[in-house]
Design a protein around this motif. Structure first.
Motif, PDB file in Angstrom:
ATOM      1  N   MET A 110      -3.983  -8.646  11.198  1.00  0.00           N
ATOM      2  CA  MET A 110      -4.154  -7.513  10.278  1.00  0.00           C
ATOM      3  C   MET A 110      -3.013  -7.445   9.273  1.00  0.00           C
ATOM      4  N   ARG A 111      -1.797  -7.604   9.750  1.00  0.00           N
ATOM      5  CA  ARG A 111      -0.653  -7.530   8.835  1.00  0.00           C
ATOM      6  C   ARG A 111      -0.686  -8.674   7.826  1.00  0.00           C
ATOM      7  N   GLU A 112      -1.166  -9.826   8.220  1.00  0.00           N
ATOM      8  CA  GLU A 112      -1.314 -10.934   7.276  1.00  0.00           C
ATOM      9  C   GLU A 112      -2.360 -10.616   6.218  1.00  0.00           C
ATOM     10  N   ILE A 113      -3.449  -9.951   6.629  1.00  0.00           N
ATOM     11  CA  ILE A 113      -4.477  -9.554   5.663  1.00  0.00           C
ATOM     12  C   ILE A 113      -3.894  -8.571   4.656  1.00  0.00           C
ATOM     13  N   PHE A 114      -3.121  -7.607   5.124  1.00  0.00           N
ATOM     14  CA  PHE A 114      -2.506  -6.648   4.210  1.00  0.00           C
ATOM     15  C   PHE A 114      -1.554  -7.349   3.244  1.00  0.00           C
ATOM     16  N   ALA A 115      -0.810  -8.338   3.745  1.00  0.00           N
ATOM     17  CA  ALA A 115       0.169  -9.027   2.896  1.00  0.00           C
ATOM     18  C   ALA A 115      -0.510  -9.890   1.834  1.00  0.00           C
ATOM     19  N   ARG A 116      -1.648 -10.509   2.158  1.00  0.00           N
ATOM     20  CA  ARG A 116      -2.312 -11.405   1.218  1.00  0.00           C
ATOM     21  C   ARG A 116      -3.177 -10.645   0.214  1.00  0.00           C
ATOM     22  N   SER A 117      -3.658  -9.477   0.574  1.00  0.00           N
ATOM     23  CA  SER A 117      -4.478  -8.701  -0.349  1.00  0.00           C
ATOM     24  C   SER A 117      -3.577  -7.810  -1.198  1.00  0.00           C
ATOM     25  N   ASN A 118      -4.193  -6.881  -1.923  1.00  0.00           N
ATOM     26  CA  ASN A 118      -3.408  -5.954  -2.755  1.00  0.00           C
ATOM     27  C   ASN A 118      -3.156  -4.638  -2.036  1.00  0.00           C
ATOM     28  N   THR A 119      -3.119  -4.666  -0.695  1.00  0.00           N
ATOM     29  CA  THR A 119      -2.969  -3.440   0.080  1.00  0.00           C
ATOM     30  C   THR A 119      -1.651  -2.742  -0.221  1.00  0.00           C
ATOM     31  N   TYR A 120      -0.550  -3.475  -0.182  1.00  0.00           N
ATOM     32  CA  TYR A 120       0.755  -2.836  -0.340  1.00  0.00           C
ATOM     33  C   TYR A 120       0.971  -2.323  -1.763  1.00  0.00           C
ATOM     34  N   ASN A 121       0.459  -3.025  -2.761  1.00  0.00           N
ATOM     35  CA  ASN A 121       0.539  -2.510  -4.129  1.00  0.00           C
ATOM     36  C   ASN A 121      -0.237  -1.203  -4.261  1.00  0.00           C
ATOM     37  N   SER A 122      -1.395  -1.150  -3.623  1.00  0.00           N
ATOM     38  CA  SER A 122      -2.214   0.056  -3.693  1.00  0.00           C
ATOM     39  C   SER A 122      -1.565   1.206  -2.943  1.00  0.00           C
ATOM     40  N   LEU A 123      -0.953   0.917  -1.796  1.00  0.00           N
ATOM     41  CA  LEU A 123      -0.297   1.975  -1.031  1.00  0.00           C
ATOM     42  C   LEU A 123       0.849   2.600  -1.820  1.00  0.00           C
ATOM     43  N   HIS A 124       1.605   1.774  -2.532  1.00  0.00           N
ATOM     44  CA  HIS A 124       2.712   2.318  -3.337  1.00  0.00           C
ATOM     45  C   HIS A 124       2.181   3.226  -4.436  1.00  0.00           C
ATOM     46  N   GLN A 125       1.095   2.823  -5.077  1.00  0.00           N
ATOM     47  CA  GLN A 125       0.504   3.677  -6.104  1.00  0.00           C
ATOM     48  C   GLN A 125      -0.006   4.984  -5.491  1.00  0.00           C
ATOM     49  N   MET A 126      -0.533   4.923  -4.278  1.00  0.00           N
ATOM     50  CA  MET A 126      -1.021   6.136  -3.623  1.00  0.00           C
ATOM     51  C   MET A 126       0.124   7.076  -3.278  1.00  0.00           C
ATOM     52  N   TYR A 127       1.265   6.529  -2.876  1.00  0.00           N
ATOM     53  CA  TYR A 127       2.429   7.385  -2.607  1.00  0.00           C
ATOM     54  C   TYR A 127       2.890   8.101  -3.879  1.00  0.00           C
ATOM     55  N   LEU A 128       2.833   7.408  -5.021  1.00  0.00           N
ATOM     56  CA  LEU A 128       3.173   8.054  -6.293  1.00  0.00           C
ATOM     57  C   LEU A 128       2.203   9.185  -6.600  1.00  0.00           C
ATOM     58  N   GLU A 129       0.908   8.916  -6.433  1.00  0.00           N
ATOM     59  CA  GLU A 129      -0.100   9.946  -6.709  1.00  0.00           C
ATOM     60  C   GLU A 129       0.063  11.130  -5.759  1.00  0.00           C
ATOM     61  N   LEU A 130       0.357  10.855  -4.502  1.00  0.00           N
ATOM     62  CA  LEU A 130       0.537  11.937  -3.535  1.00  0.00           C
ATOM     63  C   LEU A 130       1.735  12.802  -3.891  1.00  0.00           C
ATOM     64  N   GLY A 131       2.853  12.161  -4.257  1.00  0.00           N
ATOM     65  CA  GLY A 131       4.040  12.923  -4.600  1.00  0.00           C
ATOM     66  C   GLY A 131       3.869  13.744  -5.864  1.00  0.00           C
TER      67      GLY A 131
END
Length: 557
Positions: A110-131
């Protein structure tokens, strides 16, 4: 039938847009003063490269929001370290070696899937939107190359609805697409006559609006597994079509979106945010910075008064400049209009207080508390106490994001792995068992560490009492203490020895100790026999051991 569906969808979309309208003014103010490049409230906002930072003089709020997003990213979902593990509610089953190996391997995939996809980029954008806005949303779609692909959206692009459990399970959104994109995505046979005419006329880059919705399907036929009978429907149609045709209708087994909220009241759809709390201070800070700049201008280039007889003459007011005037006339010199000896100290102090309040609103002071501390000799105890302080502030938000963002993300990813057939073969013991997610991120561990102090004090107290009364150790389960402590610290289960292996190791150790004790007991007997054998009898041709053995002759069979 499609015409009735389309009318129903348009009616609900308008209802959701009306419900969302009360938030738009607040969101736009936050966008203008904190994050001008986020938020899309008009069609012209897409691909708009115009300067949007006109309301920002002091960028403290923007930097504080970035600190919050980076801190949440590093503390909750850091790509550099494991932040979750799969587990089972049955603790005894977790001690079984094949089960632990399978869970650990699946978590790593699972962690490899998150690293290879755009998961972490999307999560950072979501943290900005949440804040900033208190609500974030992203679609998580299947992807052949990366298993899953995120399509994060900014506020203003979508409208949400909640179900009876207060969970977001409905989303409507408007998607601006070019004519060529619509033809490529849905096929020429499915689009309206208007799109076909624009395509035939060569207007491939003309923009049109496509509406996409995902909502629970209450009219499905249970037992059927086709796309139109799945738990959630997914429908695309043109906003201004000349007919009633739908572009596409399909479905999902689970809601394919993540819709976390920073803080939300019971019954509300959209959340509140640190940006909303700090907006007053942010606007006040811009006003004070403007006044501070004016104060500097007054002192560096004050307004001047010039004799009327110098009108029309060239005056050089720059440093080193020269201006000529008639000294015979009265008051003919160039003077300032009024005394501009302004004291900026109090204004700067007020600006500093406002900036500190903004840092506190965005928790930037907590995430940077160690980086901003210039003292030397900070103890580990103080660091731990500061982490506990951080958890007191962000703990409730952490639990909400676990429930509304990270748990659904892992569930969706697990379902995609099953569909893609990339799960490792599961041991038979897991058949029919439920799985759970244990979060071991930095912030999650800090939350667990809050309870470690009581465990430490308990162990130290028991150890002190045991020196006076050893029987108290009967109340202390050392094995269970070790397991609980490792779990609170987020220790990788692969480094822990399973209970069945511990039992084998202890049994082997006990057998070795028994053999050593037996040998220790036999050693004095062997020494005595050796001594007896060395004693000569009166005859001189025998010894005591031989006489004893001779005396026992006849009693053996």
């Amino acid at each position: 039938m499609e015409e009735l569906k389309r009318e129903r969808y348009l009616k609900r979309k308008q209802a959701l847009w009306n419900e969302r309208s009360s938030y738009l003014t607040h969101w736009r103010e936050i966008s203008d003063h904190i994050m001008p490049r986020t938020g899309r409230f008009f069609e012209s906002d897409r691909n708009n490269g115009k300067k949007k930072h006109n309301n920002i003089i002091n960028s403290k709020a923007t930097r504080a929001l970035n600190t919050l997003a980076s801190g949440m990213m590093a503390g909750m979902t850091s790509p550099a370290r494991p932040w979750f593990r799969l587990a089972t509610p049955d603790t005894d089953l977790m001690e079984f070696e094949p089960v632990r190996v399978w869970l650990d391997k699946t978590s790593r995939i699972m962690r490899e899937i998150f690293a290879r996809s755009n998961t972490y980029n999307s999560l950072h954008q979501m943290y900005l939107e949440l804040g900033a806005y208190g609500t974030a949303f992203t679609f998580v779609s299947p992807n052949f190359d990366d298993v899953l692909r995120h399509f994060p959206m900014t506020v203003g692009e979508y409208a949400l609805a909640i179900d009876s459990n207060q969970q977001v399970k409905t989303v409507y959104r408007e998607i601006p697409m070019t004519v060529s994109q619509v033809i490529q995505e849905f096929g020429k046979e499915n689009v309206s006559t208007n799109i076909i005419n624009k395509y035939d006329a060569g207007n491939l880059d003309q923009w049109v609006t496509v509406i996409h919705l995902v909502e629970p399907r209450y009219d499905r036929e249970y037992g059927k597994k086709d796309a139109k009978n799945k738990a959630f429907k997914s429908v695309y149609f043109e906003a201004a079509a000349d007919g009633s045709k739908l572009l596409r209708e399909s479905g999902f087994d689970e809601f394919p979106g993540l819709a976390p909220r920073w803080m939300v009241l019971q019954g509300d759809v959209y959340g509140s945010s640190p940006g909303m709390e700090a907006l007053g201070d942010v606007k006040s800070l811009q006003h004070k910075e403007l006044r501070n700049a004016q104060c500097i201008d007054y002192q560096t280039k004050p307004p001047i008064q010039i004799p009327i007889n110098m009108k029309g003459q060239e005056i050089n007011s720059l440093p080193g400049g020269v201006a000529y005037y008639d000294s015979s006339s009265q008051n003919s010199g160039i003077k300032t209009q009024f005394e501009v000896n302004l004291n900026q100290q109090y204004l700067m102090m007020d600006i500093d207080r406002t900036e500190r309040r903004i840092d506190q609103a965005f928790y930037a002071d907590l995430f940077l508390m160690l980086a901003n501390d210039n003292r030397s000799g900070i103890t580990a105890t103080e660091v731990a106490e500061r982490h506990e302080e951080k958890m007191l502030m962000v703990g409730p938000v952490l639990e909400r994001l676990h429930n509304e963002m990270l748990n659904p993300l892992i569930d969706i990813t697990f379902a995609r792995m099953v569909q893609a057939g990339i799960l490792p073969p599961a041991p038979q013991e897991l058949s029919g068992q439920n799985l759970q997610v244990d979060f071991v991120s930095t912030l999650a561990q800090a939350q667990q560490l809050v309870g470690l102090g009581s465990l430490d004090r308990y162990a130290m107290t028991i150890g002190s009492i045991a020196q006076m009364k050893p029987d108290v150790l009967d109340k202390f389960d050392a094995d269970q203490f070790a397991d609980v402590y490792a779990q609170r610290l987020g220790v990788d289960p692969s480094v822990l020895v399973a209970d069945d292996k511990v039992a084998i190791i202890r049994k082997s150790r006990q057998e070795q100790m028994a053999q050593q004790q037996q040998m220790a007991m036999m050693q004095p007997m062997a020494d005595a026999a050796a001594k007896i054998g060395s004693i000569e009898t009166e005859a001189g041709n025998s010894n005591a051991l031989a006489d004893v053995m001779q005396g026992l002759t006849g009693y053996t069979t």
